[in-house]
Scaffold this motif. Sequence first.
Motif, short mmCIF file in Angstrom:
data_model
loop_
_atom_site.label_atom_id
_atom_site.label_comp_id
_atom_site.label_asym_id
_atom_site.label_seq_id
_atom_site.Cartn_x
_atom_site.Cartn_y
_atom_site.Cartn_z
N GLY A 59 -6.18 2.70 3.11
CA GLY A 59 -7.12 2.25 2.08
C GLY A 59 -7.85 3.40 1.40
O GLY A 59 -7.92 3.47 0.16
N LEU A 60 -8.43 4.33 2.19
CA LEU A 60 -9.16 5.45 1.59
C LEU A 60 -8.22 6.42 0.88
O LEU A 60 -8.61 7.07 -0.09
CB LEU A 60 -9.95 6.19 2.68
N ASP A 75 0.84 -1.21 0.00
CA ASP A 75 0.00 0.00 0.00
C ASP A 75 0.86 1.25 0.00
O ASP A 75 0.59 2.22 -0.73
CB ASP A 75 -0.91 0.00 1.23
N SER A 111 -15.30 -3.04 2.09
CA SER A 111 -14.69 -3.61 3.30
C SER A 111 -14.85 -2.65 4.47
O SER A 111 -15.18 -3.06 5.59
CB SER A 111 -13.21 -3.91 3.05
N ASN A 112 -14.58 -1.35 4.24
CA ASN A 112 -14.76 -0.36 5.31
C ASN A 112 -16.21 -0.33 5.80
O ASN A 112 -16.49 -0.25 7.00
CB ASN A 112 -14.36 1.03 4.81
N GLY A 144 -6.68 -2.31 10.28
CA GLY A 144 -6.40 -1.53 9.09
C GLY A 144 -5.22 -0.60 9.30
O GLY A 144 -4.80 -0.33 10.43
N THR A 168 -13.37 -2.67 -3.43
CA THR A 168 -12.99 -3.57 -2.33
C THR A 168 -12.74 -2.80 -1.04
O THR A 168 -13.24 -3.16 0.04
CB THR A 168 -11.73 -4.36 -2.72
N ASN A 169 -11.97 -1.70 -1.14
CA ASN A 169 -11.67 -0.91 0.06
C ASN A 169 -12.93 -0.29 0.66
O ASN A 169 -13.14 -0.31 1.88
CB ASN A 169 -10.66 0.19 -0.27
N ARG A 182 -10.18 -2.39 -6.88
CA ARG A 182 -9.52 -2.12 -5.59
C ARG A 182 -10.28 -1.05 -4.80
O ARG A 182 -10.43 -1.14 -3.58
CB ARG A 182 -8.08 -1.68 -5.85
N CYS A 233 -7.80 4.96 -2.45
CA CYS A 233 -9.03 5.21 -3.23
C CYS A 233 -9.03 6.62 -3.78
O CYS A 233 -9.38 6.84 -4.96
CB CYS A 233 -10.26 5.00 -2.35
#
Length: 579
Positions: free
Chosen positions: A553-554, A423, A493-494, A549, A489-490, A486, A557
């Motif tokens: 992730g965000l 990441d 998942s969140n 986490g 998915t993020n 992706r 995004c």
Amino acid sequence: EKNPGLFSLAADQTFKSYWEEKSQHRSALSQVYFSGEEPRMNIAYPLGDEHCLYTTVSLKALWNKITQTRIASTGYAFLVDEQGRVIAHRDTQLALQKSPATDLPIVTMALKAVTVGSSEYTHPRLHKKIVGAFAPVKGLNWGVIIQQDKEEAYVSVYQMRKQAFMLILISVVAAACLALFIARNLTRPIVKLTEAARHVAQKDFTTRVSVKTHDELQDLAETFNEMTAELQHYDKMQVDKIVEEKTKTEAVIFSIADGILMTDREGRLQLANSQAKQILGLPATGWENYSLWHFVKAPQLREAFEEIIKHPEQNIVKEVDLSDIQMALYYQLSTQEVVTPEKKEKIGLVTVVANITLEKELDRMKDDFLHSITHDLRNPMTSIRGFLKFLLDGVGGPVTDQQKKMLETMDRASHRLLGLINDILDIAKLEAGRMVLNLTDVDLRHTAQRIIEISEGTAMKKSITLSIDCPENLPAIQADNELLERVFTNLISNALKFTPENGRVTVRIREQGDHIETAVIDNGEGIPPEYVQKIFDKFQQVAGQRKGGTGLGLTICRHIIESHLGRIWAESKLGEGST
């Protein structure tokens, strides 16, 4: 009469008319005729069935009365018969010739009328405005008409109107003069008070008013003088305190390391400390009330200030990069609208210009260090995971159940650490613009549905309803399908992570004009307002809501969406969920 005798009336028109209608026992009248200049008229009056009384009547006296009637210089009377011919007029020839007068409108009206009347008209031959009156002569169907020039007829009215106008004008002028005199006496003290109040408004408390009217105005002036005396006394007491407070305020403002400037709502400078003067290049003096654009030349600063002035109600925070080849230079502009405490009147904007070059350089150094370390850790971590796989598969020899459990824990931890490393490296590529987009036609509905199917296992563990809301005819878009997967998915998942059991998560896709809007909606606990804008920054997580986490992730995004020239944001209400 001498030598009287009989004479025949057989040829007389009046006698003929009477004899033809004698059965009706009606009198017969002749037309008016003249004997010389004497108007006469014959009358046959019935006396039984076989005889009648035949009389000749002189109309001289009546004619004289009519022709001698005068009204001023232009008014006169005349008489017309049933055919509208003149039979009595001041002009004798018109009567002798029985001149027709039916061209006069008033004559026509008189012959048709059954009662008296009047009229105004234009004389067809003289082309003058005439005013006249008429009266029908009953039994004979004649008409008596009196006419006069309109201008002469109304001369007395015009004179009366003129006299009335002059009287009114004189009365108005006299009343105005009297009112002016009274008003001056009444308003002179008020004007004095107004002028004195203007001086007081300009902070001149030495003004006094002298009014000697011996009434309420004098009482008001004396009260005003007492008030100004008190204000003068209070002003002297407050001057030192105000100067002291101003000195303290200026000391605070001018000792702050950041630049502080205040502008009105049109962008005119009102206040600036030394740091703000240095940053904007303001002269030492003479810049007050000048437009900000008169001094700001850098395009980046102008653009930032234009947005700030255009939206004063928003507390805007803008970063401005003024770096050049020789030196890095970054400023952060944050604004706050200035509102008076009592009246809540909006009077301008305060902008803090902070030099964040050091913070930016530290962030860059931290990122460079982190990227370098993660890059160096990636290969060893890949090797570690490979050997763990061998050990788990028994390549290095048999392992006990306890050893296998330890190896599986090590494998999970290494997998998570490798994901974190990947990441960080992906963010570095996205920030540097080195992430290559593989653009193809992408069906967002199909992509979202595939990620939902993959996530259904996690949703079933918490009894969460996971669904998609998307029209069937959604057009395809040009995008990198793997990167969009992706993102989905993020986000999903969140949403599953922060949605309680028996909750609901919906992926909604809509076509909005020239773009497509996608939203992941949950009914979880929501995001506090102060974190709504921060959650897309690196390593940002809501305090007290840590559920695993890395906080990247965000951020990934956001970079992916922005690389596709899109925009991503969050909307949330505590206790209701997030979008």
